[in-house]
Design a protein around this motif. Sequence first.
Motif, PDB file in Angstrom:
ATOM      1  N   GLN A  46       0.889  -1.303   0.004  1.00 30.62           N
ATOM      2  CA  GLN A  46       0.030   0.071   0.086  1.00 30.62           C
ATOM      3  C   GLN A  46       0.942   1.231  -0.007  1.00 30.62           C
ATOM      4  O   GLN A  46       0.489   2.171  -0.750  1.00 30.62           O
ATOM      5  N   ILE A  47       1.987   1.278   0.700  1.00 27.78           N
ATOM      6  CA  ILE A  47       2.864   2.309   0.828  1.00 27.78           C
ATOM      7  C   ILE A  47       3.439   2.579  -0.568  1.00 27.78           C
ATOM      8  O   ILE A  47       3.564   3.872  -0.987  1.00 27.78           O
ATOM      9  N   CYS A  48       3.945   1.450  -1.205  1.00 28.48           N
ATOM     10  CA  CYS A  48       4.470   1.539  -2.529  1.00 28.48           C
ATOM     11  C   CYS A  48       3.588   2.107  -3.503  1.00 28.48           C
ATOM     12  O   CYS A  48       3.824   3.002  -4.453  1.00 28.48           O
ATOM     13  N   ASP A  49       2.295   1.798  -3.438  1.00 28.87           N
ATOM     14  CA  ASP A  49       1.091   2.145  -4.330  1.00 28.87           C
ATOM     15  C   ASP A  49       0.710   3.568  -4.357  1.00 28.87           C
ATOM     16  O   ASP A  49       0.350   4.257  -5.175  1.00 28.87           O
ATOM     17  N   GLU A  50       0.827   4.271  -3.157  1.00 25.39           N
ATOM     18  CA  GLU A  50       0.221   5.384  -2.818  1.00 25.39           C
ATOM     19  C   GLU A  50       1.277   6.561  -3.317  1.00 25.39           C
ATOM     20  O   GLU A  50       0.851   7.571  -3.440  1.00 25.39           O
ATOM     21  N   GLY A  51       2.321   6.164  -3.726  1.00 27.26           N
ATOM     22  CA  GLY A  51       3.216   7.043  -4.274  1.00 27.26           C
ATOM     23  C   GLY A  51       4.209   7.542  -3.421  1.00 27.26           C
ATOM     24  O   GLY A  51       4.055   7.565  -2.263  1.00 27.26           O
ATOM     25  N   PRO A  96       4.297   8.272   4.929  1.00 30.15           N
ATOM     26  CA  PRO A  96       3.036   7.893   4.157  1.00 30.15           C
ATOM     27  C   PRO A  96       1.936   8.039   4.924  1.00 30.15           C
ATOM     28  O   PRO A  96       1.815   8.147   6.160  1.00 30.15           O
ATOM     29  N   ASN A  97       0.799   8.052   4.239  1.00 30.53           N
ATOM     30  CA  ASN A  97      -0.632   7.833   4.778  1.00 30.53           C
ATOM     31  C   ASN A  97      -0.683   6.790   5.807  1.00 30.53           C
ATOM     32  O   ASN A  97      -1.380   6.948   6.974  1.00 30.53           O
ATOM     33  N   GLU A  98      -0.177   5.750   5.398  1.00 27.51           N
ATOM     34  CA  GLU A  98      -0.236   4.513   6.524  1.00 27.51           C
ATOM     35  C   GLU A  98       1.189   4.155   7.377  1.00 27.51           C
ATOM     36  O   GLU A  98       1.797   3.472   6.938  1.00 27.51           O
ATOM     37  N   SER A 136       8.972   0.322  -7.030  1.00 27.39           N
ATOM     38  CA  SER A 136       8.691   1.467  -6.020  1.00 27.39           C
ATOM     39  C   SER A 136       9.811   2.558  -5.959  1.00 27.39           C
ATOM     40  O   SER A 136      10.905   2.577  -6.178  1.00 27.39           O
TER      41      SER A 136
END
Length: 157
Positions: A46-51, A96-98, A136
């Motif tokens: 998820q961290i990788c996907d969020e940018g 990150p958001n997470e 990523s």
Amino acid sequence: MSDDQEITPENSVIKYGHFSVIEEDLDFPFDDLESRFDNVTSWLQQICDEGGPAHSIKEYRIGLIYSEFEYTLSFHGVNTYQQDRHTEVIKIGFQPNELFFALPNDYFEGLTYDALKEKIMEELSKFVKSDAFKKSFISQAQSVIFQPTGDVLWPEE
């Protein structure tokens, strides 16, 4: 000074000095932290996907925060700056958001702290070999560190 010369106060110089490191801390949410992830890999994915961050990050750190009844992973990026000749400042440059991942109880149930660190390290080691990681923004850093052990996950040695 030659190899056979005796060391005496007259031919020795002792220098005293100091060096300081000032490091910015994460703000940990002390209320009940709910996680929507089942495992470490899905959280990191998820961290990788969020940018990534708008600027480059020198080092990413994965931390492990623990209390009597729970374990929480953290992820953040830092950059190091020279404040002056004797002072280094480590600033958080990416969160990150997470930022936090509360490990599910069944993930660590029955494990000692050392066994838990080993289990997490195994999962992290697999993740840094994955295509998702290699594509990523995290793989662009000079290093990725698992803080509780000091192990360098990236670059692979």
